[in-house]
Design an enzyme around this catalytic site. Structure first.
Site, PDB file in Angstrom:
ATOM      1  N   LYS A  39       0.580   6.449  -2.361  1.00  0.00           N
ATOM      2  CA  LYS A  39       1.459   7.669  -3.528  1.00  0.00           C
ATOM      3  C   LYS A  39       0.958   6.689  -4.680  1.00  0.00           C
ATOM      4  O   LYS A  39       0.315   5.927  -5.128  1.00  0.00           O
ATOM      5  CB  LYS A  39       2.701   6.869  -2.524  1.00  0.00           C
ATOM      6  CG  LYS A  39       3.088   5.374  -3.158  1.00  0.00           C
ATOM      7  CD  LYS A  39       4.342   5.197  -2.796  1.00  0.00           C
ATOM      8  CE  LYS A  39       4.991   3.446  -3.185  1.00  0.00           C
ATOM      9  NZ  LYS A  39       6.280   2.965  -1.709  1.00  0.00           N
ATOM     10  N   ARG A 135      18.151   3.276  -0.739  1.00  0.00           N
ATOM     11  CA  ARG A 135      18.030   4.371  -1.582  1.00  0.00           C
ATOM     12  C   ARG A 135      17.817   5.511  -0.752  1.00  0.00           C
ATOM     13  O   ARG A 135      18.718   6.332  -0.772  1.00  0.00           O
ATOM     14  CB  ARG A 135      16.672   3.559  -1.828  1.00  0.00           C
ATOM     15  CG  ARG A 135      16.012   3.918  -2.682  1.00  0.00           C
ATOM     16  CD  ARG A 135      14.416   3.315  -3.046  1.00  0.00           C
ATOM     17  NE  ARG A 135      13.725   3.501  -2.115  1.00  0.00           N
ATOM     18  CZ  ARG A 135      12.433   2.752  -2.065  1.00  0.00           C
ATOM     19  NH1 ARG A 135      12.287   2.364  -2.926  1.00  0.00           N
ATOM     20  NH2 ARG A 135      11.345   2.846  -0.997  1.00  0.00           N
ATOM     21  N   ARG A 222       3.249  -0.502   7.258  1.00  0.00           N
ATOM     22  CA  ARG A 222       3.449   0.798   5.530  1.00  0.00           C
ATOM     23  C   ARG A 222       2.891   0.110   5.270  1.00  0.00           C
ATOM     24  O   ARG A 222       3.395  -0.465   4.291  1.00  0.00           O
ATOM     25  CB  ARG A 222       4.525   1.973   5.424  1.00  0.00           C
ATOM     26  CG  ARG A 222       4.886   3.034   6.844  1.00  0.00           C
ATOM     27  CD  ARG A 222       6.200   3.159   6.289  1.00  0.00           C
ATOM     28  NE  ARG A 222       7.012   2.296   5.711  1.00  0.00           N
ATOM     29  CZ  ARG A 222       7.993   1.880   5.832  1.00  0.00           C
ATOM     30  NH1 ARG A 222       8.263   1.570   7.639  1.00  0.00           N
ATOM     31  NH2 ARG A 222       8.757   1.189   5.334  1.00  0.00           N
TER      32      ARG A 222
END
Ligand SMILES: *Cc1c(COP(=O)(O)O)cnc(C)c1O
Length: 375
Positions: A39, A135, A222
């Site tokens: 990202k 979140r 990840r």
């Protein structure tokens, strides 16, 4: 010779990246897949090139934050699984389905938009559990009813269940173990109803690298910051040796000696007290070199540390080169990286700026060319 004609460039060492991927893989059991987090333009390193290199070195797939980032990877011809970790708007559903990205769904509205956009085989989707970061994701109690409701969409296939840790980079793992327990409880509820998806993924770099968190590895991890050769924090003795991937360089634009009493840069916040040799560095906050480093930062020229004098401007700043009599126009300047026996790390800049290494590398602007070396 400089590998770029530009006054400033970022060198990305693909060999170091491959080393990091392999070193991280070596910490993992064979059955745990490594997903490379690319990202935000791969934390400033260049998403497409990093994605290709990470896949070649052993990553099984990629993670991005947004649909657009995933679409860009597909447009570059990358066919590996791409997980979209962030919120997706219903308007993005068609692009997401067309590119065969794997979104994380949080609401039935998203699920509906994706289901009606998908004209291909069932689209894999993931569900996120909010186990303590507050979140994105569903609260533990909301997951089972949501997963039951997802069954009304045959165009979607529930492939993954995941969560994200708030404090896995800290010395005290108590909060992390609490989050893991909440995650496991949700997974068990799903299992009891025969609704559990085949994949669970929980660990980012910090949890992946910690030998005391093996239970966080599940079917995939990840990994972001560690790919880039940077550590998630300095609170833990990380068990592997990573190689920084990014070197930020420039050329000396001009060198001269200013007479005593000369103000330097906007506001005259630095005034020479004696004849002072200075060099102009053609990099500024328009490139992502923080203005907060005015009169504070250092760069390397001729293997020596040279202090920034005066304010950092949009396109340039000035450094003192008294200690480098040989400095000449065209010489290499290192803003992040090594030169001779000296080095300036992303961590050093992060400390000066009261931020984290993640932000230091990610903030470097698109106008700075990325040059790939050792690929
Ligand atoms: C950014 C991100 C990661 C990668 O985190 P690192 O600390 O860089 O390894 C993993 N998961 C999620 C949800 C993220 O947003």
């Amino acid at each position: 010779m400089a590998p770029s004609a530009s006054p400033t460039w970022v060198e990305i060492d693909l060999n170091a990246l491959a080393h990091n991927v392999k070193a991280i893989r070596a910490c993992l059991p064979n059955q745990t897949a490594l997903f490379a987090v690319v990202k935000a333009n791969a934390y400033g390193h260049g998403a497409v090139e990093v994605a290709r290199a990470a896949l070649a070195a052993g990553a099984a797939g990629l993670c991005v934050a947004r649909v657009e980032e995933g679409v860009a990877l597909r447009q570059a011809g990358i066919e590996a699984p791409v997980w979209v970790l962030g919120w997706i708007s219903p308007e993005e559903a068609p692009a997401c389905a067309r590119a065969r990205l794997t979104p994380t769904v949080n609401t039935l509205e998203q699920a509906e938009a994706l289901a009606s956009a998908n004209t291909g085989p069932p689209l894999p989707v993931h569900v996120k559990v909010d186990t303590g970061l507050s979140r994105y994701g569903l609260l533990p109690d909301e997951v089972v009813p949501f997963v039951r409701a997802l069954r009304q969409f045959p165009q979607l296939y529930l492939e993954g269940l995941w969560t994200h840790m708030a404090r896995a980079d800290e010395a005290d793992l108590t909060p992390t173990r609490q989050q893991l327990a909440r995650f496991r409880a949700v997974h068990q509820q799903l299992q009891a109803e025969g609704l559990a998806p085949p994949l669970c993924h929980v660990a980012a770099s910090a949890a992946t690298l910690r030998p005391d968190l093996e239970e966080a590895r599940f079917q995939a991890v990840r990994v972001g910051i560690a790919l880039y050769g940077l550590y998630p924090s300095d609170e833990v003795d990380w068990p592997i040796s990573l190689q920084p991937v990014m070197n930020w360089k420039a050329r000396v634009a001009r060198v001269r000696t200013l007479p005593p009493g000369t103000p330097v840069s906007y506001g005259g916040t630095f005034v020479t007290s004696q004849p002072t040799r200075v060099a102009l560095v053609p990099v500024g906050y328009g490139d992502g070199y923080p203005r907060a480093l005015s009169n504070r930062g250092q760069v390397l020229i001729g293997g020596r540390r040279c202090p920034v004098v005066g304010r950092v401007c949009m396109d340039s700043f000035v450094v003192k080169v008294d200690q480098v009599p040989a400095a000449r126009e065209g010489d290499e300047v290192v803003l992040i990286g090594q030169q001779g026996h000296e080095s300036i790390t992303a961590e050093e800049l992060a400390r000066q700026l009261d931020t984290i290494n993640y932000e230091v590398v990610t903030r470097i602007m698109a106008r700075v060319p990325r040059v790939y070396v050792n690929g």
